[in-house]
Design a protein around this motif. Structure first.
Motif, PDB file in Angstrom:
ATOM      1  N   SER A   1      47.440  32.578  39.444  1.00 54.77           N
ATOM      2  CA  SER A   1      46.618  32.066  38.339  1.00 54.77           C
ATOM      3  C   SER A   1      45.968  30.719  38.663  1.00 54.77           C
ATOM      4  CB  SER A   1      47.444  31.969  37.051  1.00 54.77           C
ATOM      5  OG  SER A   1      48.575  31.132  37.248  1.00 54.77           O
ATOM      6  N   GLY A   2      46.671  29.841  39.397  1.00 58.52           N
ATOM      7  CA  GLY A   2      46.097  28.539  39.729  1.00 58.52           C
ATOM      8  C   GLY A   2      44.852  28.661  40.590  1.00 58.52           C
ATOM      9  N   THR A   3      44.920  29.520  41.593  1.00 58.84           N
ATOM     10  CA  THR A   3      43.770  29.710  42.484  1.00 58.84           C
ATOM     11  C   THR A   3      42.623  30.379  41.746  1.00 58.84           C
ATOM     12  OG1 THR A   3      45.303  29.926  44.343  1.00 58.84           O
ATOM     13  CG2 THR A   3      43.041  30.654  44.708  1.00 58.84           C
ATOM     14  N   ILE A   4      42.947  31.352  40.911  1.00 60.67           N
ATOM     15  CA  ILE A   4      41.909  32.037  40.127  1.00 60.67           C
ATOM     16  C   ILE A   4      41.182  31.041  39.229  1.00 60.67           C
ATOM     17  CG2 ILE A   4      41.517  33.689  38.255  1.00 60.67           C
ATOM     18  CD1 ILE A   4      43.762  35.412  39.503  1.00 60.67           C
ATOM     19  N   LEU A   5      41.937  30.217  38.503  1.00 60.58           N
ATOM     20  CA  LEU A   5      41.313  29.249  37.598  1.00 60.58           C
ATOM     21  C   LEU A   5      40.459  28.249  38.371  1.00 60.58           C
ATOM     22  CD1 LEU A   5      44.190  28.570  35.048  1.00 60.58           C
ATOM     23  CD2 LEU A   5      42.092  29.887  34.674  1.00 60.58           C
ATOM     24  N   ALA A   6      40.946  27.797  39.532  1.00 63.98           N
ATOM     25  CA  ALA A   6      40.170  26.834  40.333  1.00 63.98           C
ATOM     26  C   ALA A   6      38.833  27.438  40.756  1.00 63.98           C
ATOM     27  CB  ALA A   6      40.976  26.402  41.551  1.00 63.98           C
ATOM     28  N   ALA A   7      38.841  28.695  41.198  1.00 61.53           N
ATOM     29  CA  ALA A   7      37.601  29.344  41.630  1.00 61.53           C
ATOM     30  C   ALA A   7      36.662  29.586  40.455  1.00 61.53           C
ATOM     31  CB  ALA A   7      37.906  30.658  42.348  1.00 61.53           C
ATOM     32  N   LEU A   8      37.213  30.004  39.318  1.00 60.48           N
ATOM     33  CA  LEU A   8      36.377  30.245  38.145  1.00 60.48           C
ATOM     34  C   LEU A   8      35.738  28.947  37.658  1.00 60.48           C
ATOM     35  CD1 LEU A   8      38.564  32.818  36.173  1.00 60.48           C
ATOM     36  CD2 LEU A   8      36.418  33.265  37.373  1.00 60.48           C
ATOM     37  N   ARG A   9      36.499  27.857  37.676  1.00 59.19           N
ATOM     38  CA  ARG A   9      35.942  26.565  37.271  1.00 59.19           C
ATOM     39  C   ARG A   9      34.870  26.092  38.247  1.00 59.19           C
ATOM     40  NH1 ARG A   9      41.881  24.415  35.890  1.00 59.19           N
ATOM     41  NH2 ARG A   9      41.926  24.902  33.668  1.00 59.19           N
ATOM     42  N   MET A  10      35.021  26.444  39.527  1.00 61.26           N
ATOM     43  CA  MET A  10      34.034  26.077  40.542  1.00 61.26           C
ATOM     44  C   MET A  10      32.782  26.942  40.408  1.00 61.26           C
ATOM     45  SD  MET A  10      33.699  24.051  43.294  1.00 61.26           S
ATOM     46  CE  MET A  10      35.398  23.614  43.572  1.00 61.26           C
ATOM     47  N   ASP A  11      32.905  28.059  39.682  1.00 59.87           N
ATOM     48  CA  ASP A  11      31.780  28.953  39.441  1.00 59.87           C
ATOM     49  C   ASP A  11      31.282  29.602  40.727  1.00 59.87           C
ATOM     50  OD1 ASP A  11      30.012  30.283  37.775  1.00 59.87           O
ATOM     51  OD2 ASP A  11      28.467  28.736  37.928  1.00 59.87           O
ATOM     52  N   VAL A  12      32.242  30.034  41.562  1.00 60.42           N
ATOM     53  CA  VAL A  12      31.912  30.733  42.791  1.00 60.42           C
ATOM     54  C   VAL A  12      32.359  32.184  42.627  1.00 60.42           C
ATOM     55  CG1 VAL A  12      34.110  30.047  43.869  1.00 60.42           C
ATOM     56  CG2 VAL A  12      32.202  30.715  45.312  1.00 60.42           C
ATOM     57  N   PRO A  13      31.586  33.165  43.109  1.00 61.51           N
ATOM     58  CA  PRO A  13      32.007  34.556  42.990  1.00 61.51           C
ATOM     59  C   PRO A  13      33.413  34.744  43.562  1.00 61.51           C
ATOM     60  CG  PRO A  13      29.734  34.464  43.698  1.00 61.51           C
ATOM     61  CD  PRO A  13      30.252  33.056  43.729  1.00 61.51           C
ATOM     62  N   LEU A  14      34.238  35.511  42.848  1.00 62.85           N
ATOM     63  CA  LEU A  14      35.658  35.622  43.171  1.00 62.85           C
ATOM     64  C   LEU A  14      36.097  37.080  43.227  1.00 62.85           C
ATOM     65  CD1 LEU A  14      38.499  34.310  43.520  1.00 62.85           C
ATOM     66  CD2 LEU A  14      38.635  34.239  41.012  1.00 62.85           C
ATOM     67  N   ILE A  15      36.757  37.425  44.330  1.00 63.67           N
ATOM     68  CA  ILE A  15      37.407  38.719  44.481  1.00 63.67           C
ATOM     69  C   ILE A  15      38.908  38.462  44.423  1.00 63.67           C
ATOM     70  CG2 ILE A  15      37.848  40.660  46.045  1.00 63.67           C
ATOM     71  CD1 ILE A  15      35.030  40.046  47.271  1.00 63.67           C
ATOM     72  N   VAL A  16      39.599  39.103  43.486  1.00 63.29           N
ATOM     73  CA  VAL A  16      41.036  38.908  43.307  1.00 63.29           C
ATOM     74  C   VAL A  16      41.768  40.126  43.861  1.00 63.29           C
ATOM     75  CG1 VAL A  16      42.892  38.592  41.629  1.00 63.29           C
ATOM     76  CG2 VAL A  16      40.694  37.457  41.276  1.00 63.29           C
ATOM     77  N   VAL A  17      42.699  39.874  44.790  1.00 66.13           N
ATOM     78  CA  VAL A  17      43.443  40.953  45.449  1.00 66.13           C
ATOM     79  C   VAL A  17      44.923  40.807  45.123  1.00 66.13           C
ATOM     80  CG1 VAL A  17      43.937  42.100  47.641  1.00 66.13           C
ATOM     81  CG2 VAL A  17      41.751  40.902  47.333  1.00 66.13           C
ATOM     82  N   PRO A  18      45.471  41.665  44.270  1.00 71.45           N
ATOM     83  CA  PRO A  18      46.898  41.595  43.956  1.00 71.45           C
ATOM     84  C   PRO A  18      47.753  41.896  45.193  1.00 71.45           C
ATOM     85  CG  PRO A  18      45.727  42.899  42.327  1.00 71.45           C
ATOM     86  CD  PRO A  18      44.775  42.664  43.464  1.00 71.45           C
ATOM     87  N   ASN A  19      48.895  41.239  45.281  1.00 68.74           N
ATOM     88  CA  ASN A  19      49.838  41.447  46.374  1.00 68.74           C
ATOM     89  C   ASN A  19      50.849  42.516  45.955  1.00 68.74           C
ATOM     90  OD1 ASN A  19      51.795  41.337  48.362  1.00 68.74           O
ATOM     91  ND2 ASN A  19      51.804  39.106  48.490  1.00 68.74           N
ATOM     92  N   PRO A  20      50.774  43.727  46.513  1.00 70.23           N
ATOM     93  CA  PRO A  20      51.654  44.808  46.078  1.00 70.23           C
ATOM     94  C   PRO A  20      53.110  44.612  46.491  1.00 70.23           C
ATOM     95  CG  PRO A  20      50.360  45.511  47.971  1.00 70.23           C
ATOM     96  CD  PRO A  20      49.854  44.147  47.580  1.00 70.23           C
ATOM     97  N   ASP A  21      53.376  43.642  47.381  1.00 71.28           N
ATOM     98  CA  ASP A  21      54.743  43.429  47.860  1.00 71.28           C
ATOM     99  C   ASP A  21      55.579  42.543  46.949  1.00 71.28           C
ATOM    100  OD1 ASP A  21      54.138  44.972  50.090  1.00 71.28           O
ATOM    101  OD2 ASP A  21      53.470  43.223  51.241  1.00 71.28           O
ATOM    102  N   LEU A  22      54.959  41.902  45.963  1.00 72.48           N
ATOM    103  CA  LEU A  22      55.718  41.048  45.057  1.00 72.48           C
ATOM    104  C   LEU A  22      56.397  41.889  43.983  1.00 72.48           C
ATOM    105  CD1 LEU A  22      53.274  38.044  44.539  1.00 72.48           C
ATOM    106  CD2 LEU A  22      55.180  38.245  46.134  1.00 72.48           C
ATOM    107  N   LEU A  23      57.665  41.592  43.717  1.00 68.67           N
ATOM    108  CA  LEU A  23      58.419  42.332  42.709  1.00 68.67           C
ATOM    109  C   LEU A  23      58.089  41.809  41.315  1.00 68.67           C
ATOM    110  CD1 LEU A  23      61.930  42.468  44.429  1.00 68.67           C
ATOM    111  CD2 LEU A  23      60.228  44.288  44.294  1.00 68.67           C
ATOM    112  N   ASP A  24      58.088  42.717  40.346  1.00 66.78           N
ATOM    113  CA  ASP A  24      57.900  42.345  38.932  1.00 66.78           C
ATOM    114  C   ASP A  24      56.708  41.412  38.733  1.00 66.78           C
ATOM    115  OD1 ASP A  24      60.194  43.802  38.207  1.00 66.78           O
ATOM    116  OD2 ASP A  24      61.463  42.101  38.733  1.00 66.78           O
ATOM    117  N   ASN A  25      55.607  41.722  39.418  1.00 68.43           N
ATOM    118  CA  ASN A  25      54.459  40.838  39.239  1.00 68.43           C
ATOM    119  C   ASN A  25      53.416  41.532  38.361  1.00 68.43           C
ATOM    120  OD1 ASN A  25      51.800  41.550  40.844  1.00 68.43           O
ATOM    121  ND2 ASN A  25      53.490  42.269  42.118  1.00 68.43           N
ATOM    122  N   HIS A  26      52.615  40.719  37.739  1.00 65.58           N
ATOM    123  CA  HIS A  26      51.588  41.232  36.835  1.00 65.58           C
ATOM    124  C   HIS A  26      50.196  40.931  37.406  1.00 65.58           C
ATOM    125  CE1 HIS A  26      54.675  42.091  33.895  1.00 65.58           C
ATOM    126  NE2 HIS A  26      55.168  40.893  34.154  1.00 65.58           N
TER     127      HIS A  26
END
Length: 200
Positions: free
Chosen positions: A110-135
């Motif tokens: 979430s921190g990286t996502i918010l930083a990129a959105l505030r910077m107003d740069v196009p953002l591709i978000v890639v979830p990490n499938p190896d993390l347990l119980d992640n949303h």
């Protein structure tokens, strides 16, 4: 015409896996020949990968394998971690005078996502499938549905680059402007609700 006049504008794809968890599959996906070809075709001149504390050996190995693709014109660099944060790298991806706007490809922190959105740069978000119980997948999907990011899939990052070009054209400003009463919860939950635009 001098050599510099023939040089295309700098266009950076900045990939970050974050500071805490390893994300080898994202490092691998962004250094695949097909993805590098996609970057070159989309006018990218540079690929910068923040590979984290455990990713250097993998990054170096994959870059060595990609050396034969240098004719594509994509310069590849990487680093482990930046104690000052990633603002400068995101600013370069945003582009400046004489440069083209690039893209940030990020883990779904979430921190990286918010930083990129505030910077107003196009953002591709890639979830990490190896993390347990992640949303992370839910967060990426929700933000894509709202038109703020592209949900990147490890098995097809090339399609996400095409999606980011469309995202750049549609351009939605962050944070969202809402009518009505904002949620007044305190703490992290309240900050996230306000940033994402959830209302009571």
């Amino acid at each position: 015409m001098s050599h510099d006049e023939n040089k295309r504008p700098r266009k950076l794809c900045f990939v970050t896996i974050g500071a805490t968890a390893s994300f080898d599959s994202l490092i691998s996906a962004c250094l695949e020949p097909r993805f590098l070809e996609t970057l070159s075709s989309a006018g990218y001149s540079d690929l910068l990968v923040q590979y984290g504390k455990d990713g250097k050996a993998l990054f170096d190995k994959l870059v060595a394998e990609a050396e034969k693709l240098k004719q594509l014109g994509v310069a590849i660099q990487g680093f482990d971690f930046n104690r000052q944060g990633l603002t400068e790298e995101m600013r370069v991806a945003k582009g400046g005078p004489g440069d083209s706007e690039g893209v940030v490809i990020s883990h779904a922190g979430s921190g990286t996502i918010l930083a990129a959105l505030r910077m107003d740069v196009p953002l591709i978000v890639v979830p990490n499938p190896d993390l347990l119980d992640n949303h992370q997948a839910e967060l990426a999907e929700a933000l894509e549905d709202q038109g703020y990011v592209v949900y990147g899939r490890l098995n097809n990052l090339s399609a996400a680059i095409a999606g980011s070009e469309k995202l750049r054209k549609s351009h939605k400003v962050w944070p969202p402007v809402n009518s009505g009463q904002h949620r007044r919860a305190k703490g992290l939950a309240g900050v996230m609700d306000e940033e994402v635009g959830f209302l009571d």
